[in-house]
Design an enzyme around this catalytic site. Structure first.
Site, PDB file in Angstrom:
ATOM      1  N   ILE A  35       0.845  -1.203   0.000  1.00 20.59           N
ATOM      2  CA  ILE A  35       0.000   0.000   0.000  1.00 20.59           C
ATOM      3  C   ILE A  35       0.877   1.248   0.000  1.00 20.59           C
ATOM      4  O   ILE A  35       0.678   2.160  -0.814  1.00 20.59           O
ATOM      5  CB  ILE A  35      -0.969  -0.013   1.205  1.00 20.59           C
ATOM      6  CG1 ILE A  35      -2.057  -1.058   0.962  1.00 20.59           C
ATOM      7  CG2 ILE A  35      -1.561   1.373   1.457  1.00 20.59           C
ATOM      8  CD1 ILE A  35      -2.927  -1.349   2.176  1.00 20.59           C
ATOM      9  N   GLU A  36       1.870   1.291   0.899  1.00 21.87           N
ATOM     10  CA  GLU A  36       2.723   2.483   0.963  1.00 21.87           C
ATOM     11  C   GLU A  36       3.525   2.658  -0.323  1.00 21.87           C
ATOM     12  O   GLU A  36       3.649   3.771  -0.837  1.00 21.87           O
ATOM     13  CB  GLU A  36       3.667   2.426   2.164  1.00 21.87           C
ATOM     14  CG  GLU A  36       4.528   3.673   2.254  1.00 21.87           C
ATOM     15  CD  GLU A  36       5.107   3.931   3.625  1.00 21.87           C
ATOM     16  OE1 GLU A  36       5.843   4.931   3.738  1.00 21.87           O
ATOM     17  OE2 GLU A  36       4.833   3.174   4.562  1.00 21.87           O
ATOM     18  N   THR A  37       4.021   1.574  -0.865  1.00 20.03           N
ATOM     19  CA  THR A  37       4.813   1.655  -2.094  1.00 20.03           C
ATOM     20  C   THR A  37       3.972   2.147  -3.264  1.00 20.03           C
ATOM     21  O   THR A  37       4.399   3.038  -4.011  1.00 20.03           O
ATOM     22  CB  THR A  37       5.423   0.281  -2.414  1.00 20.03           C
ATOM     23  OG1 THR A  37       6.305  -0.085  -1.344  1.00 20.03           O
ATOM     24  CG2 THR A  37       6.174   0.297  -3.728  1.00 20.03           C
TER      25      THR A  37
ATOM     26  N   SER B 202       3.214   5.743  -2.847  1.00 24.12           N
ATOM     27  CA  SER B 202       4.435   6.540  -2.995  1.00 24.12           C
ATOM     28  C   SER B 202       4.843   6.692  -4.457  1.00 24.12           C
ATOM     29  O   SER B 202       5.294   7.759  -4.878  1.00 24.12           O
ATOM     30  CB  SER B 202       5.583   5.915  -2.199  1.00 24.12           C
ATOM     31  OG  SER B 202       5.331   5.992  -0.817  1.00 24.12           O
TER      32      SER B 202
END
Length: 181
Positions: free
Chosen positions: A96-98, A101
């Site tokens: 999710i963060e990747t 980002s």
């Protein structure tokens, strides 16, 4: 309780959280000796040069679409399982963060880079096999911050997890000139 009683309760014979490796009832997530973190062993499909040698490569993430409006990244479940054989929640959070980002980098104002400031993840169902795919779409895109919503689906199209990432745009600094805390 005396100190002798305390020492006895922590002896080597005391039960531990996980059984001995020889009797573990769950599958080993990857074969012994595998080099999951080596980019040469896993490949780096869809990764930009700065993304090589990162967690994206270690988890074998592949960028399928890359834009500020929609970014799609997929990751194999194999190699990212927890001890009971399902996709590790930390791997879902990393995906999710990747994905958010990558999208935030595409949306970044000139001379800035996004850094994650707040990550929210809800795990909705287990994934046991195949690939999971994350799709990031913008909720807010401003001059100083951005928020992306991300949904992770399994190969059957079922939502495995959802989350959001709030990123702050900052000016990149030279690592040799940073003040250390």
């Amino acid at each position: 309780m005396t100190s002798d009683q305390f020492q006895d309760s922590r002896s080597a014979d005391a039960p531990v959280a996980f059984p001995a490796k020889a009797v573990r009832p769950f599958p080993d997530p990857r074969p012994a000796g595998s080099a999951v973190s080596a980019v040469s062993a896993v490949g780096a499909a869809g990764l930009a040069d700065p993304e090589r040698g990162t967690l994206m490569a270690t988890l074998r993430m592949q960028v399928l679409e890359r834009s500020a409006e929609r970014t799609v990244v997929r990751m194999p479940v194999d190699g990212a399982r927890q001890v009971i054989g399902i996709l590790h929640g930390g791997a879902s959070a990393a995906l999710i963060e990747t994905t958010a980002s990558v999208a935030a980098r595409e949306a970044a104002p000139d001379s800035t880079v996004p850094v994650g400031a707040e990550l929210q993840v809800s795990h909705l169902r287990p994934a046991r096999r195949g690939w999971v795919t994350a799709v990031a779409t913008p909720v807010h895109r401003g001059r100083r911050t951005t928020v992306y919503e991300v949904r992770i689906s399994d190969e059957d199209g079922r939502t495995v997890a959802r989350g959001s990432l709030r990123s702050l745009y900052t000016t990149p600094t030279d690592p040799d000139k940073r003040n250390e805390d």
